[in-house]
Design an enzyme around this catalytic site. Structure first.
Site: not given
Ligand SMILES: Cc1cc2nc3c(=O)[nH]c(=O)nc-3n(C[C@H](O)[C@H](O)[C@H](O)COP(=O)(O)OP(=O)(O)OC[C@H]3O[C@@H](n4cnc5c(N)ncnc54)[C@H](O)[C@@H]3O)c2cc1C
Length: 387
Positions: A165-166, A241, A246, A282, A342, A366, A368, A386
């Site tokens: 996922w880079i 980093c 972030r 409204q 819509g 960055e 979750t 954690f």
């Protein structure tokens, strides 16, 4: 900001220079991103090199860093640039964030003088592209468990493992790769054409499609001793980093939300049902008002954090507050705007669904939302939840 959405006149608290930088980036996005981005998104492609050179010319790459061809802008100016870029597309902002806040920042903060001279001017100009490899196939939120290894062999380092996922990996010239060594986690500058480096683009994303994402395989990659970032010691280094990047996201997400809100406002005032514009109902106004309130709160938060960063006082858990809130609210705004359009809300003719889909990735990368909740929870309670 600089629009009818700026209910609180936040604009007035920006400096002239900050407003000018924002205007320049907005123009660039209008010219070079907006007309094409729906097509890039549909095709799952983006002319990353071309865009990087254009962004480089404007000083947007590593713009908050100093020296080595970087612009040395304030954190607030950088944030405003991220906001404008992400009003175009989160993927385009990701290109800039990963280049400047992850790859360049890592070299700028932890690199040797030779490493800085070798890479930073070229990266600031957009002539070289960087990526940042922390996540692995089996280790995402918990990078401390990474299995990518760097071992000494004489003076050399030999890297084995995989990063997943880079962002920018398919097109990058250099990867800042984090690996476990006998002394703990260290960072390495890996030329992406080095023998033993394989990369595979991740093609079937339903989000952030105008961004190149890939897997990096490291199979006995031999690097000289000076490939290691000398000042990066332990996991604290890559995490610092991420704090940089972030901060850009805190602002950027508001750009995607603004584009959705502006689209929904314009749609609601022109589309009629039951003989009157949607905006005259409204229930529609309640949606618009609630979204505008959240957007303005997010902007105040971003500006506050940006000013803290410029004063050198921004703490990681404060960035977590901003990332958690602003991405979560931006995504809620995008989804709500989708309802106002819509059926047209699901069409690629409008940017809303693209932004909503993109923000799903922004919510996850960055750190979750859950991880940022844990960071804030730890600060509040003094207890780490954690593991
Ligand atoms: C488009 C895209 C681009 C990306 N670019 C990069 C990049 O350039 N460089 C890079 O290194 N990474 C990148 N990432 C990876 C990203 O940082 C990770 O996806 C993220 O850290 C989450 O890791 P994971 O996907 O493995 O999810 P996991 O860690 O497996 O988490 C899955 C779910 O479990 C939750 N969870 C995990 N641990 C806990 C816990 N202790 N308590 C409560 N809930 C928990 C998470 O919050 C999440 O909801 C990118 C991701 C995407 C989608």
């Amino acid at each position: 900001m600089g629009t009818a959405l700026d209910l609180l006149d936040v604009d007035a608290s920006l400096s002239e220079e900050e407003r000018q930088i924002r205007a320049v980036v907005r123009r660039l996005v209008d010219d070079r991103v907006r007309p094409y981005v729906a097509g890039w998104y549909e095709d799952g492609q983006v002319p990353a090199r071309e865009l990087a050179r254009e962004f480089g010319k404007l000083g947007l790459l590593g713009m908050h860093l100093t020296g080595y061809g970087c612009a040395g802008s304030s954190a607030v100016a950088y944030g405003l640039a991220c906001l404008e870029l992400e009003a175009g597309d989160s993927g385009v902002r990701s290109l800039v964030s990963v280049q400047g806040s992850l790859a360049m920042y890592a070299i700028w903060r932890f690199g040797s003088e030779d490493q800085k001279q070798r890479w930073l001017p070229a990266m600031a100009a957009g002539e070289a592209i960087g990526c940042f490899g922390l996540t692995e196939p089996d280790h995402g939120s918990d990078p401390a468990s990474m299995v990518t290894r760097a071992r000494r062999d004489g003076d050399d380092w030999v890297l084995d493992g995989a990063k997943m996922w880079i962002t920018n990996a398919p097109v990058a010239d250099v990867g800042v790769v984090w690996a476990r060594t006998d002394e703990g986690v260290r960072g390495f500058l890996v030329p992406m054409d080095a023998p033993g480096v394989g990369r595979q683009e991740i093609r079937r994303k339903m989000s952030l499609r105008a961004s190149l994402t890939g897997e990096i395989a490291l199979d006995g990659v031999r690097l000289p001793a000076d490939a290691r970032l000398p000042e990066a010691v332990g996991l604290r280094a890559p995490l610092s980093c991420l704090t940089e990047a972030r901060h850009g996201i805190v602002w950027g997400a508001l750009g995607a939300a603004r584009d959705c809100l502006e689209t929904a406002l314009s749609y609601a005032t022109t589309r009629t049902q039951f003989g009157r514009p949607l905006a005259g109902f409204q229930l529609t106004q309640a949606k618009l008002a609630d979204m505008a309130v959240e957007w303005n709160k997010g902007l105040l938060l971003a500006l506050h954090l940006g000013r803290l960063a410029d004063a050198g006082k921004l703490r990681p858990e404060q960035v977590s507050v901003g990332k958690l809130n602003n991405v979560r609210e931006a995504l809620a705004i995008a989804r709500q705007c989708r309802t106002i359009l819509g059926a047209n809300g699901v069409s690629g003719e409008y940017p809303v669904m693209r932004h909503a889909n993109n923000l799903e990735s922004v919510l996850t990368y960055e750190g979750t939302s859950e991880i940022h909740q844990l960071v804030i929870g730890q600060r509040l309670t003094g207890l780490s939840a954690f593991a």
